[in-house]
Structures are given as structure tokens and as C-alpha cells.
Enzyme design. Structure first.
Site, PDB file in Angstrom:
ATOM      1  N   GLY A   1      36.331  45.189  46.361  1.00 36.43           N
ATOM      2  CA  GLY A   1      37.361  46.231  46.096  1.00 36.43           C
ATOM      3  C   GLY A   1      38.203  46.360  44.635  1.00 36.43           C
TER       4      GLY A   1
ATOM      5  CG  ASP B   1      42.615  37.469  48.059  1.00 35.27           C
ATOM      6  OD1 ASP B   1      42.999  38.250  49.012  1.00 35.27           O
ATOM      7  OD2 ASP B   1      42.360  37.248  46.832  1.00 35.27           O
TER       8      ASP B   1
ATOM      9  CB  SER C   1      48.260  46.445  45.754  1.00 33.24           C
ATOM     10  OG  SER C   1      47.004  46.822  45.273  1.00 33.24           O
TER      11      SER C   1
HETATM   12  O1  SPQ Z   1      37.994  42.679  45.150  1.00 31.12           O
HETATM   13  P1  SPQ Z   1      38.221  42.543  46.809  1.00 31.12           P
HETATM   14  O2  SPQ Z   1      37.200  42.794  47.792  1.00 31.12           O
HETATM   15  O3  SPQ Z   1      39.501  43.642  47.176  1.00 31.12           O
HETATM   16  O4  SPQ Z   1      38.727  41.193  46.769  1.00 31.12           O
HETATM   17  C1  SPQ Z   1      40.051  40.469  47.581  1.00 31.12           C
HETATM   18  C2  SPQ Z   1      39.071  39.088  48.192  1.00 31.12           C
HETATM   19  O5  SPQ Z   1      39.472  38.321  49.090  1.00 31.12           O
HETATM   20  O6  SPQ Z   1      38.371  38.498  47.220  1.00 31.12           O
HETATM   21  C3  SPQ Z   1      40.432  41.076  48.704  1.00 31.12           C
HETATM   22  F1  SPQ Z   1      39.707  41.374  49.807  1.00 31.12           F
HETATM   23  O7  SPQ Z   1      40.891  39.939  46.788  1.00 31.12           O
HETATM   24  C4  SPQ Z   1      41.776  40.860  46.167  1.00 31.12           C
HETATM   25  C5  SPQ Z   1      43.078  40.536  46.367  1.00 31.12           C
HETATM   26  O8  SPQ Z   1      43.366  40.717  47.702  1.00 31.12           O
HETATM   27  C6  SPQ Z   1      41.643  40.750  44.430  1.00 31.12           C
HETATM   28  C7  SPQ Z   1      42.661  41.447  43.700  1.00 31.12           C
HETATM   29  C8  SPQ Z   1      42.660  41.669  42.186  1.00 31.12           C
HETATM   30  O9  SPQ Z   1      41.720  40.937  41.707  1.00 31.12           O
HETATM   31  O10 SPQ Z   1      43.203  42.419  41.691  1.00 31.12           O
HETATM   32  C9  SPQ Z   1      43.873  41.723  44.336  1.00 31.12           C
HETATM   33  C10 SPQ Z   1      44.090  41.553  45.787  1.00 31.12           C
HETATM   34  O11 SPQ Z   1      43.890  42.704  46.173  1.00 31.12           O
HETATM   35  P2  SPQ Z   1      45.493  43.717  46.473  1.00 31.12           P
HETATM   36  O12 SPQ Z   1      44.849  44.821  47.433  1.00 31.12           O
HETATM   37  O13 SPQ Z   1      46.334  43.082  47.038  1.00 31.12           O
HETATM   38  O14 SPQ Z   1      45.508  44.272  45.174  1.00 31.12           O
END
Ligand code: SPQ
Length: 424
Positions: A91, A312, A164
Site C-alpha cells: 500500500g 500496525d 493517514s
Molecule cells: O504498505 P502497507 O501495505 O499499507 O503497510 C501497512 C503495514 O501493516 O505494514 C498497513 F497495512 O503499514 C502502513 C501503515 O498502516 C504503512 C504506512 C507508511 O509507511 O506510510 C502508513 C500506515 O498506513 P496509513 O493508511 O495509515 O497511512
């Protein structure tokens, strides 16, 4: 993977590099001038997807045994990819890279695996469109594949509807390509690695209470980045040491950026004996060694501003709370529903199979502690954090637990099971 219960966990270890920082070091290295030398880079599938995307964008990235060298080509140095960019399960890659691609002078398409194709993208597409981006995708741009036609962008004043870091970071990266200032207002503060690293590379980002102000700069310059161990990975071993009797564990070189270390605050509030040693700053990020002893934990309420600082870690908090005295209530965490799996649902259903008493709520979970869970067969739903959190719950179960589809730990912590087996 079969997890056998273990009696105690004693010793010293280090965990792989921070996933969020590793992604950002590749991205900022690529759009800076000169070479960025990264040590401690996370060789997990997600970060390797970022490497692959930037190679397809014309950036030379060399990976040696313990270093990564990114041959940056400057802000406008990326070139049009000849194939669709594939982020795999990441993501962070799709959302942050979309911000960069929006301001290029070429078109590109980006997609990912089945889980990524279900994760919402309008949260980044909407503000980027306000900046002048042209992005198309499934259901009005909410789902990938996304098709991005590079445009001249303008700065915006944007209030984030959800806390986020990925949305904030996509806008900040796009702001590097925009005319005028960009101001982002955060409802709650989320991880600030992008802000720290842009400034570390010579950018101009200021923070004023809940406002983040990005002013364009002419160029960024490649740097040496030392990536600390990932606190999200350390969290599994901290939890294991807390719940297993007579444990004493030192985890070396862990990132403790205050926007990420909510897990330490919460575990301490639950009664956890945790000390931070040798606190220091490394490449702009706070780092420490973490010493943990087994502790008698109690249930607490976790909600509000701290949630983005431990988002996380909620799966492993849920697993740990099963072994605490009393009730743990987790609120304000509806974002868990749009991660690699719906983590409220997947953690509740799998811990329940192990005998836990958990009620799912719309924005969290209510967990009644117990003294022991039962070993059984559980499912990861291909979510790395679910697989590792269930493994921690299994360490204090009455018999062995089988975790199905456990290879997804490669996303963020490839040597998780081998490290765990050191304590068998
Ligand atoms: O990259 P991904 O898949 O979204 O990873 C996750 C994880 O658990 O490793 C979420 F599923 O972490 C994100 C985190 O939840 C990583 C992240 C970042 O590096 O900016 C931010 C968070 O997501 P968000 O949607 O709150 O911005």
C-alpha cells in the site's frame, strides 16, 4: 508454519530495517541528485517492490550484501516505464508513488496484487486531483490499476479526512512538483518519516501544530541513510517477552520516532516493564535499544490520538491483551478494516479459534483476558501482521498452533520465524 509453545525468551536480538523508512529512502534517493547510500534497508517483499518500480522508472539501484545504492537522477530525472508498475502487496508503494507520478512529464500505470486491488485509492487520488493531477482507475479512481497522466501541479490547502501517513506523504511528494506552497492539516498526527526525510535531503517542510507546510525547492541531494530496526517488527518480540514468564530481552537499534512508538506507551500502561536505552538520533530519526522483562499485564482502554501511532501494532496488542488481566478496549481504529486484510475481523476470528473472548466492534475490539489460549489451526489471510501476531499468541498456548499461509511474513519480516525458533 507450526508454532510450539515456549517457556521463556531471553537474549539479545535485532530486527530488520524499518519498512516505512526503507520505502522512502528509495523514493527520495531516486528523485535526488547524486547517490543515496542506504544501510539497514529492509529486504522484504514490499520494499523490493518499490525498488522494482523505480528501476522500471529508469533508476539504477544496486543492492549489495548490506547496502543499497540509489543513483538519483534529480526531481525530473525519472523516465516513462515501458510496462505497468507492479507494487505487489505494498500500500505504501502505490500511494506514495502515485504522488510522485502525478507530477511527471509522462504517463504511467500502476497496480498490485489481489489485496492491493481492494484497498481504497480515492483517499490519495482526490487530493492529487485537486493539485491538478489526471488519474483514472476502477470505480472513479478508487481501485487500481491506476492510470496517471503526468501534469503541472499546483500546491493545495488540504484537510485530511483520515489520519493517514500514506495520504499525507503522497501529497507531500506531489508538492515537490507543484507551483506554490502546500498546506496539509492532520486530524491526528501520523508517522512523519516523509517530512523528516524530505528535509534530510534538503527540502523545506515545516510543522506548525497540526499543519504541515511544504515549500518547493529546486533540488534534493542524495544522502547516506541509516535505517533503524522497525518498531512494528520489534513489537512482536516485545510482546513475547512480556507474556512469557522469566523473560529478559534486549532489542538493539529500534526506531522510536514518537509518531510510531505508541506501542511502548500502551504496553507500559498495561504494566509492561520496558526500558529505552542508549537513545540517539540517526539520519534524523530517533533510535534506541529496548529492554523488556516479563510482566503481569492488565487490560486498558486504547483510543484517540494514540491510534495512528500504533495502527500496525493493534493485531499484536490484541494477541497480547488475551493474556492480560481484565478487559482491553480498542476504539477509533476503523482504519484497520482497509489494511492487507480487515484486521478487526481477521484477528478476532482467528484468536477466537484459539479460545480468546473477543467482541468485534465497528472501530475496534473488546478483549477479555484469560490465562491461556488453545493451540489449533489458524489462518493468516495472507496478512503478514496477522500471521506474526497469531504466532505470538501461540507461544503461550496449551499446545502447538498451525498458521496457514504464513509465508506472507516475507512482506515485512523475512527472518521472523527463524528468529523465533532461536528461543525454542
Ligand atoms: O504498505 P502497507 O501495505 O499499507 O503497510 C501497512 C503495514 O501493516 O505494514 C498497513 F497495512 O503499514 C502502513 C501503515 O498502516 C504503512 C504506512 C507508511 O509507511 O506510510 C502508513 C500506515 O498506513 P496509513 O493508511 O495509515 O497511512
Amino acid at each position: 508454519m507450526i508454532i510450539k509453545p515456549i517457556e521463556t525468551i531471553k537474549g539479545t536480538l535485532s530486527v530488520p530495517g524499518d519498512k516505512s523508512i526503507s520505502h522512502r529512502a528509495i523514493m527520495l534517493g531516486a528523485i535526488s541528485e547524486g547517490i543515496t547510500e542506504i544501510s539497514g534497508f529492509l529486504m522484504g517483499d514490499d520494499c523490493l517492490s518499490t525498488v522494482d518500480c523505480f528501476r522500471k522508472l529508469g533508476i539504477k539501484i544496486e543492492i549489495s550484501e548490506n547496502k543499497v545504492f540509489v543513483h538519483g537522477k534529480g526531481l525530473m530525472g525519472l523516465s516513462a516505464p515501458s510496462t505497468i508498475l507492479d507494487v505487489g502487496n505494498s500500500g505504501t508503494t502505490i500511494r506514495l508513488l502515485t504522488g510522485i507520478l502525478a507530477g511527471q512529464n509522462f504517463s504511467s500505470s500502476i497496480t498490485g496484487d489481489a489485496s492491493i486491488q481492494k484497498r481504497p485509492m480515492l483517499r490519495v487520488v482526490n487530493p492529487l486531483r485537486k493539485m491538478g493531477a489526471e488519474i483514472e482507475g476502477i470505480e472513479g479512481g478508487n481501485y487500481c490499476p491506476l492510470h496517471i497522466k503526468g501534469k503541472n501541479l499546483n500546491g493545495i490547502h488540504y484537510k485530511l479526512p483520515v489520519a493517514s501517513a500514506q495520504v499525507k506523504s503522497a501529497i507531500l511528494l506531489a508538492s515537490l512538483y507543484s507551483k506554490g506552497k502546500t498546506i496539509i492539516i492532520e486530524p491526528k498526527s501520523s508517522r512523519d518519516h516523509t517530512e523528516i526525510m524530505i528535509n534530510y535531503f534538503g527540502g523545506n517542510i515545516l510543522k506548525n501544530k497540526n499543519e504541515i507546510i511544504s515549500s518547493p525547492v529546486k533540488k534534493l541531494i542524495g544522502q547516506q541513510v541509516e535505517v533503524p530496526g522497525d518498531i512494528s517488527s520489534a513489537a512482536y518480540f516485545i510482546a513475547a517477552a512480556l507474556i512469557l514468564p522469566n523473560s529478559e530481552l534486549l532489542i538493539q537499534n529500534v526506531g522510536i520516532n514518537p509518531t510510531r512508538s505508541g506501542i511502548i506507551t500502551v504496553f507500559k500502561q498495561m504494566g509492561g516493564d520496558i526500558q529505552l536505552i542508549n537513545e540517539r538520533i540517526q539520519s534524523g530519526e530517533a533510535v534506541a535499544d529496548i529492554f523488556v522483562r516479563s510482566s503481569k499485564l492488565k487490560g486498558i482502554e486504547i483510543k484517540g490520538d494514540i491510534i495512528p501511532k500504533l495502527i500496525d501494532e493493534i493485531p499484536v496488542i490484541a494477541a497480547t491483551a488475551c493474556y492480560a488481566d481484565g478487559v482491553t478496549i480498542i476504539k477509533d481504529a476503523a482504519e484497520l478494516k482497509v489494511k492487507e486484510s480487515n484486521r478487526i475481523k481477521t484477528m478476532s476470528s482467528e484468536l477466537r479459534k484459539m479460545g480468546a473472548q473477543i467482541t468485534e466492534t465497528d472501530d475496534g475490539m473488546i478483549i477479555q483476558g484469560t490465562s491461556q489460549l488453545m493451540g489449533t489451526t489458524v489462518e493468516s489471510y495472507n496478512d503478514h501482521r496477522v500471521a506474526m501476531s497469531l504466532a505470538i499468541a501461540a507461544l503461550r498456548a496449551n499446545k502447538e498452533t498451525k498458521i496457514q499461509n504464513s509465508e506472507c511474513v516475507n512482506i515485512s519480516f523475512p527472518n521472523f520465524f527463524s528468529l523465533l525458533s532461536m528461543f525454542e
